[in-house]
Design an enzyme around this catalytic site. Sequence first.
Site, PDB file in Angstrom:
ATOM      1  N   GLY A   1       3.956 -11.425 -29.301  1.00 30.80           N
ATOM      2  CA  GLY A   1       3.973 -11.946 -30.669  1.00 30.80           C
ATOM      3  C   GLY A   1       3.402 -10.963 -31.679  1.00 30.80           C
TER       4      GLY A   1
ATOM      5  CB  SER B   1       4.415 -14.569 -27.766  1.00 33.35           C
ATOM      6  OG  SER B   1       3.628 -14.052 -26.723  1.00 33.35           O
TER       7      SER B   1
ATOM      8  CB  CYS C   1     -19.475 -17.599 -32.998  1.00 34.70           C
ATOM      9  SG  CYS C   1     -19.862 -18.647 -34.392  1.00 34.70           S
TER      10      CYS C   1
HETATM   11  C1  PLP Z   1      -0.684 -16.009 -29.980  1.00 39.00           C
HETATM   12  C2  PLP Z   1      -0.090 -15.814 -31.327  1.00 39.00           C
HETATM   13  C3  PLP Z   1       0.339 -14.555 -31.762  1.00 39.00           C
HETATM   14  C4  PLP Z   1       0.148 -13.310 -30.915  1.00 39.00           C
HETATM   15  O1  PLP Z   1       1.000 -13.314 -29.809  1.00 39.00           O
HETATM   16  P1  PLP Z   1       0.663 -12.308 -28.576  1.00 39.00           P
HETATM   17  O2  PLP Z   1       1.845 -12.431 -27.689  1.00 39.00           O
HETATM   18  O3  PLP Z   1      -0.589 -12.804 -27.957  1.00 39.00           O
HETATM   19  O4  PLP Z   1       0.533 -10.958 -29.170  1.00 39.00           O
HETATM   20  C5  PLP Z   1       0.903 -14.442 -33.011  1.00 39.00           C
HETATM   21  N1  PLP Z   1       1.057 -15.521 -33.801  1.00 39.00           N
HETATM   22  C6  PLP Z   1       0.681 -16.751 -33.429  1.00 39.00           C
HETATM   23  C7  PLP Z   1       0.894 -17.910 -34.338  1.00 39.00           C
HETATM   24  C8  PLP Z   1       0.078 -16.950 -32.183  1.00 39.00           C
HETATM   25  O5  PLP Z   1      -0.322 -18.163 -31.815  1.00 39.00           O
END
Ligand code: PLP
Length: 396
Positions: free
Chosen positions: A72, A200, A326
């Site tokens: 993602g 993702s 945190c």
């Molecule tokens: C988890 C997430 C990402 C990042 O995705 P990864 O595959 O962990 O890099 C981006 N946007 C949202 C809304 C997410 O929940």
Amino acid sequence: MGKVIYLDNAATTKTAPEVVEAMLPYFTEKFGNPSSVYSFASGNKDEITRQREVIADALGAKSNEIYFTAGGSESDNWALKAAAEAYAGKGNHIITTKIEHHAILHTGEYLESRGFEVTYLDVDEDGVVKLEDLKAAIRPTTILISVMFANNEIGTIQPIKEIGEIAREHGILFHTDAVQAFGQVPINVDEYHIDMLSASGHKLNGPKGIGFLYIRKGVKIRSFVHGGAQERKRRAGTENVPGIVGLGTATARAIRTMEERTAKEIQLRDYLIDRVMNEIPYTKLNGHREKRLPNNANFSFRFIEGESMLIMLDMKGICGSSGSACTSGSLDPSHVLLAIGLPHEIAHGSLRLTLNEEITKEDIDYVVDNLKKIVADLRAMSPLYEDFEKKNRKLI
Ligand SMILES: *Cc1c(COP(=O)(O)O)cnc(C)c1O
């Protein structure tokens, strides 16, 4: 270790057994490089094509509009940076929101440092983007609107179709970070006028380190990784074949099970929300009551420190997440909770619980019973709560 009740599915999900099983041969006997000519390896090229079609079908897209990435964050970076560069001749203004994932917010900051102007839209108290604000923010130089499909903290689902329509009317590209929404709610890129979409694998019971960016045909977008000719010369590097097979299998599974799975999750989510709101005083539900992800509940408990609550839940085998940052070394509460108008001290007492299909009503009862006790114990130690109680008693 005793039983673990995993309620942090917005952070990551368990890779489904059928997904692992589909991936395994691509580590062992089918390890060939898809670009090789001999048939031993070129079968993997066909497999990638098949998985691309599965994913495209899930969105109502064409398979040559799906580009595999490492997840993602990469998809979000690519969409913003490459679109900004490709359309810089038209303008330098980008519109996004204050509640985006850091993969968008920090990319926006980076683009600002490179001369782009970025508007971060406010949201209402439920976390919904105001369409009037969006319209008012559009300039002749606006080249891109990026609004997340659903928020990862409070679960609020945005009016994506309306936002897409506004973007389309003004001839502006529309990107959505659908990492939380893909596989949870039906998405059709044509119906919603989406030009680019990030997703993702590990958020939908697929593997980590694989994702995709949907790029509508005709959108000018530069190569993100330069090198070989993979992904139509836009994202070089030997394909992550096991990852792609895992992502495609997870997508097919998510689409197949969506209706039944999300209906069950909504029922349990609402049961969780109702019990917490009825049984724990001075509690606020964060996010929109109905327009929210099927598996998301997010609460703020007054007079409580979120981190202490997480530790005490952990001792009962319950995995949740706190709205404060945190753990990541910062004392600032979540930007999302601040954007919906929570004061710092209330945002600090927040808890996100995100369900999956394996969670049962008994699990929820166990969680709420423990949570009630934990909140009461923590409040009993809080001087703020003591003062508040004293004042309340005087009023009576
Ligand atoms: C988890 C997430 C990402 C990042 O995705 P990864 O595959 O962990 O890099 C981006 N946007 C949202 C809304 C997410 O929940």
